[in-house]
Structures are given as C-alpha cells and as structure tokens.
Design a protein around this motif. Structure first.
Motif, PDB file in Angstrom:
ATOM      1  N   GLU A 422       0.825  -1.214   0.000  1.00  0.00           N
ATOM      2  CA  GLU A 422       0.000   0.000   0.000  1.00  0.00           C
ATOM      3  C   GLU A 422       0.855   1.258   0.000  1.00  0.00           C
ATOM      4  O   GLU A 422       0.544   2.238  -0.682  1.00  0.00           O
ATOM      5  CB  GLU A 422      -0.936  -0.010   1.204  1.00  0.00           C
ATOM      6  N   TYR A 430       4.311   1.643  -8.563  1.00  0.00           N
ATOM      7  CA  TYR A 430       3.272   0.655  -8.848  1.00  0.00           C
ATOM      8  C   TYR A 430       3.839  -0.742  -9.096  1.00  0.00           C
ATOM      9  O   TYR A 430       3.246  -1.737  -8.660  1.00  0.00           O
ATOM     10  CB  TYR A 430       2.447   1.105 -10.060  1.00  0.00           C
ATOM     11  N   VAL A 452      -6.580  -7.954  -2.823  1.00  0.00           N
ATOM     12  CA  VAL A 452      -6.985  -6.578  -3.101  1.00  0.00           C
ATOM     13  C   VAL A 452      -5.761  -5.718  -3.413  1.00  0.00           C
ATOM     14  O   VAL A 452      -5.798  -4.876  -4.321  1.00  0.00           O
ATOM     15  CB  VAL A 452      -7.786  -6.001  -1.919  1.00  0.00           C
ATOM     16  N   ASN A 456      -5.393  -3.713  -6.932  1.00  0.00           N
ATOM     17  CA  ASN A 456      -5.191  -2.253  -6.941  1.00  0.00           C
ATOM     18  C   ASN A 456      -3.928  -1.871  -7.694  1.00  0.00           C
ATOM     19  O   ASN A 456      -3.905  -0.873  -8.436  1.00  0.00           O
ATOM     20  CB  ASN A 456      -5.138  -1.731  -5.506  1.00  0.00           C
ATOM     21  N   LYS A 460      -3.628   0.291 -11.251  1.00  0.00           N
ATOM     22  CA  LYS A 460      -2.776   1.476 -11.351  1.00  0.00           C
ATOM     23  C   LYS A 460      -1.802   1.354 -12.519  1.00  0.00           C
ATOM     24  O   LYS A 460      -1.461   2.346 -13.166  1.00  0.00           O
ATOM     25  CB  LYS A 460      -2.007   1.689 -10.038  1.00  0.00           C
ATOM     26  N   LEU A 487     -14.947  -4.949  -6.841  1.00  0.00           N
ATOM     27  CA  LEU A 487     -13.699  -4.708  -7.567  1.00  0.00           C
ATOM     28  C   LEU A 487     -13.859  -4.965  -9.059  1.00  0.00           C
ATOM     29  O   LEU A 487     -13.273  -4.262  -9.888  1.00  0.00           O
ATOM     30  CB  LEU A 487     -12.596  -5.605  -6.998  1.00  0.00           C
ATOM     31  N   LYS A 490     -15.373  -2.019 -10.638  1.00  0.00           N
ATOM     32  CA  LYS A 490     -14.359  -0.973 -10.771  1.00  0.00           C
ATOM     33  C   LYS A 490     -13.448  -1.244 -11.965  1.00  0.00           C
ATOM     34  O   LYS A 490     -13.101  -0.332 -12.732  1.00  0.00           O
ATOM     35  CB  LYS A 490     -13.544  -0.902  -9.475  1.00  0.00           C
TER      36      LYS A 490
END
Length: 565
Positions: A422, A430, A452, A456, A460, A487, A490
């Motif tokens: 994170e 990334y 997750v 993510n 990115k 997700l 998204k």
C-alpha cells in the motif's frame, strides 16, 4: 428502511435470546446502525411476531449427523444438552436467516472492512473447523446444503464482546482482540463460539422460545441500540417484561455456556493452541466484569461467567500435557490494526499515536511490534508515507529479531507485507507494489488483503485485463463474496465496459440485499448496449432471477411490494 429494521430485530432477538455468549467488560452495547434513531418496538411487534411464526418450520432432525466423539475427562461433569439435530430450524433456513442478518450488518459504519484482520480471524477459524471435522464434533462434517460455511467478521467497538449468529456467522468486537494477550486467547473465544454454532444452540432455542419471548428480547436489543446513540431513546423500550425473559433464560444459558466450553476446549486443544488461553482470558474477563458489574445491563448477564466455569476450564487445562505455545507474530500486528479500527474519527489519531508510542518503548517485543506498526498505520492515514515506511521497517526489525531462527513462517507477516504494498502504491511505485502483493499472494493464497493489494496495483499499472480475468475467475469460485463483485465493477469501469460494469454492480447490490438497486443496475446493463450475446443472455437471466428472489423475500417478510419491471 422497514425491511432493514425488521431484519435487525430478528437478528437481535436471536443473538440475545440466551444462547449466544456475550463477553462484555464495559457497559457499551453492541454497535448500532445509523438507521435506528428513536426506535419503538410497539409499532413493529406484529411484524416481529410474523417473522417468529415464519421461522417455526418443522423439525429438521437429521439421521445422518456424525456421532460426536467426546474425550472423557475424570472429575469433570459437564451437561449434555441432547442431540444438536433436534431443533425447529433446519440448516438451510438457518443459513438463509443468517445471510439476511449479515446484509443488515455489513452496511453499518461500525462493521469493519479491515482485510488483514478478516484474514487472520478466518484463517484461525479454518484451523479450528478442520480440527472439529477430524474430531467429528457436532455437525462439523455435514455435507451439501446442511454444511456450515463459517465466516468471522469484526465490529468496531472497544467493548470485550463476541457473538454467534445463525448459519455460522461469528462476530468479534475489536475490543476483544485488543484486550487479548495471545492468539490462543482469541482462539479460545472463537472455539467457544464455534461450539455454540456446532451444537446448534440458536436453532434449538427457537424451538423453546415463544413469540412473546422473542418480542421481549428484541425490545431489549432495540433499547440497547437506541441508548448507545441516544441515551434517552432506549429508556422506555427496555422497560416491561424483559426481566421475566431474562430470568426464564438464565438456567438454560448456563448449560449452553458449559456445553460450548466443553466443545470449544476440545477444538482448542487439538488445534495446537495453548489450552491455558481459555482460563487465562476468561479469568481476566471475570475480573473486569466484576469491576463493571453495576454498569453492565441485565441482558449481558444472561450469559454468566461463573467461577465454576473458569474452574472447569482450569481443570481441563491442567490435565493436558502441552509445551509452551509461542504467540504468532502476526497477532501483535492484528492487535494494532484492531486498536486503529476502533479509534474512530481522524481527531482520535493524536491519542492513538501516543498509545502506540508508549507501546513501542516497552521492553516486551510484542508490545514494540504493536507500537511501531501502529505508528506506521497512523502515519499512513495522515499521508506521511516516508515516516510510515520507517516505522514499518522498525516493526519488521523487531519481528525478525523475535522470531525463531530458521522459521520463515514466523518471519513473514501478511499485515507488514500488505502495508508495504500500500505504501509503495501511495508513492507511485506501482511495479514494486505489485511485486510485493504477488509475493504475499503466493505466501497466503487465501488472503483477501493480498488479493486486493494485487488488484489495486494492476489497475494502477493499467493491467485492466489481468485484473478482470482474475476477478471473473474469483467470482465463479466465490459468487457470494461482495468484495470481488465491487472490484470487478471498478475494473470494468476502467476498461470502459459499461454493460458489464453495471452487471457486476448489480450482483454486488443483490448480495447486500438492495434488490431494487440491483434490479435497476441490471436494467441499465441490458439497455446500455455493447454486450455480446453471451453477456446479454447472462444479464437477462440474472435480472429475472433477481426479480423472483426479491418477490420471495418480500413475501417472507409479510410485505406486498411490486417488483420493478
């Protein structure tokens, strides 16, 4: 709104009906939902009665339940409350109502979405359940629609509390995790709750409860919720016949607690946890409860934590020869996350930072790990990413120094690695974030948090197709998991796939019980164009299914509401 209130009344009538344990060391009631406001049980008593009558299905005793293997232990006499299959609510209905209840809990702001905590507790439960299956306890080996699909969830509340719901759902307050000294203590509570589920205390109690009792217990629960948000709102609700309900329940709750103690101890012992976790935790809880006794509401005392129960736990622990079991390093990071979760608003960060700084300066490595990792979480929340990375490294250094030589399992931590991913993502690194997440996934293939983090990072990096492919596969294997559908929606949005974005969002809303919103999303997906024949057929079929299920649920709740066309 009425549907949400009715379902919450049902769950609370069940959860506080004298068979679900409540561990409370404060007068704080279970976390409320924003929808309650000023609540009156009178206006909904007929509806509650309807739900109570609807749940009184015929006996569903199974002749195929495995024989429970109970290891005899001398000088310990514990109650046997009978065949756990002889109840009024069959397993399919029990799961159905449990899922309805969870749909009311998940949207509440006090429901925790912290995935490392979720991973930690559910991994612990999987370990306990595998042991219960090996021991052939209760209905642990039930197959098909009768099998329990256990799920542990967390509520952001500082009180020491845990509770079992119908269908294998078990809730933990963050306060219980923070107050525990070892992961074995948490496992002892989880084993106890698992015992309640496997012995079917909730379903069996429904056979003995009258509708009036259900209404009385629901009234107490509603009063507790109302009082937590507005101290004056719950006064009138908690008056009346509740004292009689509590008295009628007291004897049975003692037997249920002792049976859950017995089953939970067997699971804990055979799972490799420290058997002293149960007596240590409950003895500390008893001292805290004794101090707070005058402030504990009557409904909490329907589950008495007696000296006799603790003595029984201590006797059983003394009879087990077991070497000292070290606490998993991950537990200390989970404690920090639980403390962080219950801290509330951003304004509470100052006090929380002081708490973590104090912990980081203590001599015990576990306290230091919790402190440094907690400081990393605070810095991350405040956007001080470089400082967060520094604290994270200090937590990792203490963890490595404290772990056994040559033990890679102890040296690796899901929480540390997910936070590292994170932080790399926040710094725009990334590719580093993705590599860390993928390595964590290999180490913890069942982890939601690592999954997750990986998705993510892929989004990115613009690797949208990779994210979509992974999420589509996961929604096939876990079609009832809200997280994956959210997700996937998204990811489809990033791919500019309009119909599938609305389709995935509709599936998410359906799992949340928001049927009108789910149906609306599928109508948008159907009319937006751009989908191929297979996708269009899938959308049409799901739209018809959702309309049917919405109609059935409204019928079950005594509603007459047309399904949107």
């Amino acid at each position: 709104m009425p549907q949400r209130i009715l379902a919450c009344q049902l769950i609370l009538a069940l959860a506080l009906g004298g068979v679900c344990p409540v561990y409370a060391a404060s007068g704080t009631p279970p976390p409320p939902a924003d929808v309650w406001g000023d609540v009156s049980v009178e206006g909904n008593s007929a509806a509650i009665a309807n739900i109570g009558r609807a749940m009184q299905s015929p006996d569903a005793q199974s002749s195929n339940l495995p024989v429970r293997s109970i290891n005899s232990q001398s000088n310990i006499v514990l109650p046997d409350m009978g065949d756990p299959g002889g109840d009024a609510l069959n397993r399919v209905d029990e799961r159905k109502y449990g899922e309805m209840i969870m749909r009311e809990i998940r949207p509440d702001p006090d429901y925790s979405n912290d995935l490392p905590i979720y991973d930690f507790l559910n991994q612990m439960e999987r370990r306990l359940i595998q042991t219960a299956k090996r021991l052939q306890l209760g209905g642990a080996n039930e197959q098909g629609s009768g099998a329990y699909n256990f799920e542990i969830f967390v509520v952001k509340d500082s009180s020491i509390n845990a509770f079992a719901l119908p269908g294998g759902f078990i809730g933990f307050h963050t306060g219980l995790i923070v107050s525990a000294e070892t992961d074995s203590e948490v496992a002892s509570v989880m084993g106890h709750e698992t015992g309640h589920v496997l012995q079917r205390h909730l379903a069996r109690e429904l056979d003995k409860q009258t509708t009036n009792m259900m209404i009385a217990l629901a009234g107490m629960a509603l009063g507790a919720l109302a009082a937590s948000r507005n101290p004056n709102a719950g006064v009138g609700i908690m008056q009346g016949g509740q004292a009689l309900a509590v008295n009628n329940q007291l004897s049975y709750s003692r037997d249920a607690e002792r049976e859950a103690d017995r089953v939970g101890f067997q699971i804990l012992s055979a799972s490799g946890y420290d058997v002293n976790g149960a007596p240590d935790f409950f003895q500390r809880l008893q001292r805290a409860t004794g101090i707070m006794d005058n402030g504990v509401p009557a409904y909490v005392r329907t589950h008495p934590l007696t000296t006799e129960r603790i003595a029984d736990m201590q006797d059983r622990a003394r009879m087990i020869k077991q070497a000292t079991v070290p606490t998993a390093i991950e537990f200390y990071f989970i404690k920090a996350r639980a403390r962080f979760e219950q801290s509330g608003t951003t304004s509470g960060m100052y006090d929380l930072k002081n708490t973590f700084e104090s912990l980081s300066k203590q001599s015990a490595p576990g306290k230091q790990m919790e402190g440094f990792y907690g400081l990393a979480l605070v810095a991350q929340r405040q956007g001080r990413i470089d400082q967060a990375e520094s604290y994270l490294q200090q937590a990792r250094n203490v963890a490595h120094a404290s772990s056994a030589p040559g033990s890679p399992i102890q040296r690796q931590s899901l929480s540390l690695d997910v936070t590292a991913s994170e932080l790399a993502l926040a710094k725009g690194k990334y590719e580093d974030a993705l590599q860390i997440a993928q390595a964590t996934m290999r180490a913890y293939p069942q982890s939601y948090a690592a999954s997750v983090a990986m998705i993510n990072a892929e989004l990115k990096l613009g690797r949208t197709n990779d994210a979509i492919a992974w999420l589509k596969a996961r929604t096939k294997t876990q079609p009832n998991e809200i997280l994956w559908w959210g997700l996937l929606s998204k990811a489809y949005d990033q791919a500019q796939n309009v119909p599938m974005r609305h389709y995935a969002l509709g599936e998410k809303y359906a799992l949340e019980g928001a049927w009108p919103s789910a149906i609306e999303q599928l109508k948008i997906a159907r009319s937006s164009g751009g989908s191929d024949f297979y996708q269009a057929s899938t959308i049409d079929a799901r739209l018809r299914d959702m309309q049917r299920r919405y109609q059935e649920e409204m019928k079950d709740l005594g509603k007459k509401k047309p399904v949107p066309l």
